[in-house]
Scaffold this active site. Structure first.
Site, mmCIF file in Angstrom:
data_model
loop_
_atom_site.group_PDB
_atom_site.id
_atom_site.type_symbol
_atom_site.label_atom_id
_atom_site.label_comp_id
_atom_site.label_asym_id
_atom_site.label_seq_id
_atom_site.Cartn_x
_atom_site.Cartn_y
_atom_site.Cartn_z
ATOM 1 N N THR A 70 0.746 -1.170 -0.018
ATOM 2 C CA THR A 70 0.002 0.141 0.102
ATOM 3 C C THR A 70 0.858 1.243 -0.075
ATOM 4 O O THR A 70 0.549 2.325 -0.791
ATOM 5 C CB THR A 70 -0.873 0.093 1.255
ATOM 6 O OG1 THR A 70 -1.978 -1.033 0.992
ATOM 7 C CG2 THR A 70 -1.718 1.214 1.387
ATOM 8 N N ASN A 149 -5.678 -9.483 -7.901
ATOM 9 C CA ASN A 149 -5.897 -10.253 -6.864
ATOM 10 C C ASN A 149 -7.081 -11.039 -6.257
ATOM 11 O O ASN A 149 -7.098 -11.864 -5.409
ATOM 12 C CB ASN A 149 -5.577 -9.095 -5.571
ATOM 13 C CG ASN A 149 -6.621 -7.912 -5.763
ATOM 14 O OD1 ASN A 149 -6.701 -7.498 -6.715
ATOM 15 N ND2 ASN A 149 -7.628 -7.933 -4.816
ATOM 16 N N HIS A 200 4.744 -9.980 2.835
ATOM 17 C CA HIS A 200 3.971 -10.709 3.470
ATOM 18 C C HIS A 200 3.211 -11.791 2.486
ATOM 19 O O HIS A 200 2.339 -12.565 2.885
ATOM 20 C CB HIS A 200 3.043 -10.320 4.503
ATOM 21 C CG HIS A 200 1.942 -9.622 3.931
ATOM 22 N ND1 HIS A 200 0.432 -9.710 3.835
ATOM 23 C CD2 HIS A 200 1.816 -8.266 3.322
ATOM 24 C CE1 HIS A 200 -0.241 -8.954 3.247
ATOM 25 N NE2 HIS A 200 0.400 -8.131 3.144
ATOM 26 N N THR A 236 13.432 5.591 10.174
ATOM 27 C CA THR A 236 14.168 4.604 10.670
ATOM 28 C C THR A 236 13.793 3.391 9.925
ATOM 29 O O THR A 236 12.457 2.685 10.064
ATOM 30 C CB THR A 236 14.493 4.302 12.068
ATOM 31 O OG1 THR A 236 14.808 5.711 12.685
ATOM 32 C CG2 THR A 236 15.381 3.458 12.485
ATOM 33 N N CYS A 323 -8.760 -6.740 1.909
ATOM 34 C CA CYS A 323 -8.905 -5.412 2.018
ATOM 35 C C CYS A 323 -10.318 -4.916 1.922
ATOM 36 O O CYS A 323 -10.781 -3.812 2.077
ATOM 37 C CB CYS A 323 -7.890 -4.680 0.985
ATOM 38 S SG CYS A 323 -6.228 -4.843 1.668
#
Length: 389
Positions: A70, A149, A200, A236, A323
């Site tokens: 995303t 998807n 993932h 970071t 989603c």
């Protein structure tokens, strides 16, 4: 439980989990720090970037680590839109994109951009001709997903990208989240400027992904402060997750095409099994599709009811994409390919993974047949559309 929802997410590989654990224990320094722990962490980051670049077939400087698909899609599309809006404000995409692209384009419309949502054919595939017809002098970006998807349909990325090469100021973004590790894609040959990846989806950790950005291409950064990732994505770096993603990529390389072939065999077994069940309709096309996705409908039976009936028998699947699965509306993707509302509301997605076996598929087909047989007794019998079986 037999897990058949691998397009939503995959179970992290044990070696990935171990890599993340070791990185958290041993490489806790900030890669931007100058002391020993910082240097150690930076070396892990460099090694992960090298692994990712080799797999994608690009330079290490072209790999931007993000928090997932995303963020990669948002960074690519908005980054281009904001950077090059002086050239034009027209974007081309398709009607069947994941919300991480589709909704971003809708948001940009509210900011003054114009978006053309290309129609697709009955198999969910956009044509190069449609892209050609939609092109305008003020077009700055074309964004097309690699693998759909919900249906598993593979889009003609190579053909679109090669045609777009004649327009160097029109950039090409590809959402490759569902294709990595399942369907080969050559970034350079396809003229891709930006490409989105999520770890993932291929047995890596959640919360980490990649944005491939062609060398020399400047995009407007969405996050400022720190200048990490060549200034494109400040913050970071999530080092343990990045190290885990690199391990997942290494495992993909080790398995090579063997796993893709195995999944294709399971997919065909699943298709043949569903075809024997009265009232079931396979929505996924037979050819030019990814090996791990199968979409089916049972008209008249609410998808959620069938999903939970299968769960009671020990099978985990999904409706639409993860989603969108909690939205009680027919799939935008299925309606785009002309599937009737009743059929779209009853659609389910079965997505195969590394841990699934032929026995799993055999048991699933048997359970599906039993559930459909029971649930169809509560509805008025409806003949299946003649164009599908």
């Amino acid at each position: 439980m037999i897990y058949l929802d691998n397009s939503a997410t995959t179970r992290p590989h044990p070696q990935v989990i171990e890599t993340v654990r070791r990185a958290m224990e041993s490489y806790y320094g900030n890669p931007s720090s100058l002391h020993q722990k910082g240097v150690e962490a930076e070396n892990v980051l460099k090694q992960a970037r090298k692994v990712a670049a080799q797999y994608l077939g690009c330079k290490e400087s072209e790999v931007i680590f993000t928090s997932g698909g995303t963020e990669s899609n948002n960074t690519a599309i908005k980054g281009i839109a904001f950077q090059y809006q002086n050239r034009g404000k027209h974007i081309i995409t398709t009607q069947v994109e994941h919300p991480a692209v589709y909704d971003v384009c809708k948001q940009l419309e509210g900011l003054g951009f114009t978006v053309t949502y290309l129609p697709v054919d009955r198999e969910g595939r956009v044509s190069v001709e449609a892209v050609q017809k939609a092109m305008r002098p003020d077009t700055i970006l074309v964004s097309v997903m690699h693998v759909n998807n919900e249906l598993g349909t593979i889009q003609p990325i190579l053909e679109i990208g090669q045609w777009l090469k004649q327009f160097p100021k029109v950039l090409f973004h590809v959402d490759a989240v569902q294709g990595i590790g399942k369907v080969p894609l050559r970034i350079k040959d396809s003229g891709i400027d930006l490409l989105s990846v999520s770890a993932h989806k291929f047995y890596g950790p959640r919360g980490v992904g990649i944005l491939y950005k062609r060398e020399g291409l400047i995009i407007h950064p969405l996050m400022m402060g720190g200048g990490q990732e060549a200034g494109v994505r400040s913050g970071t770096e999530n080092l343990p997750a990045i190290a885990g993603m690199a391990k997942a990529i290494r495992i993909l390389e080790e398995l090579g095409s063997v796993e893709m072939i195995r999944l294709q065999t399971l997919n065909q077994q699943l298709r043949e099994g569903i075809a024997t069940i009265e009232g079931c309709i396979v929505n996924t096309p037979e050819a030019n599709t990814a090996p791990h996705i199968m979409n089916l409908s049972v008209p008249g039976v609410k998808a959620e009811v069938l999903l939970h009936a299968l769960e009671e028998k020990g099978f985990l699947i999904s409706t639409k994409s993860a989603c969108s699965s909690k939205v009680n509306e027919p799939s935008r993707v299925l309606t785009a390919i002309g599937i009737e509302r009743d059929c779209a509301l009853s659609s389910l997605r079965v997505s195969l993974g590394r841990e699934n076996t032929a026995e799993d598929i055999q048991q699933f087909v048997k359970a599906l047949e039993e559930c459909v047989s029971v649930l169809r007794t509560y509805i008025k019998q409806q003949p299946a559309p003649a164009h599908r079986k």
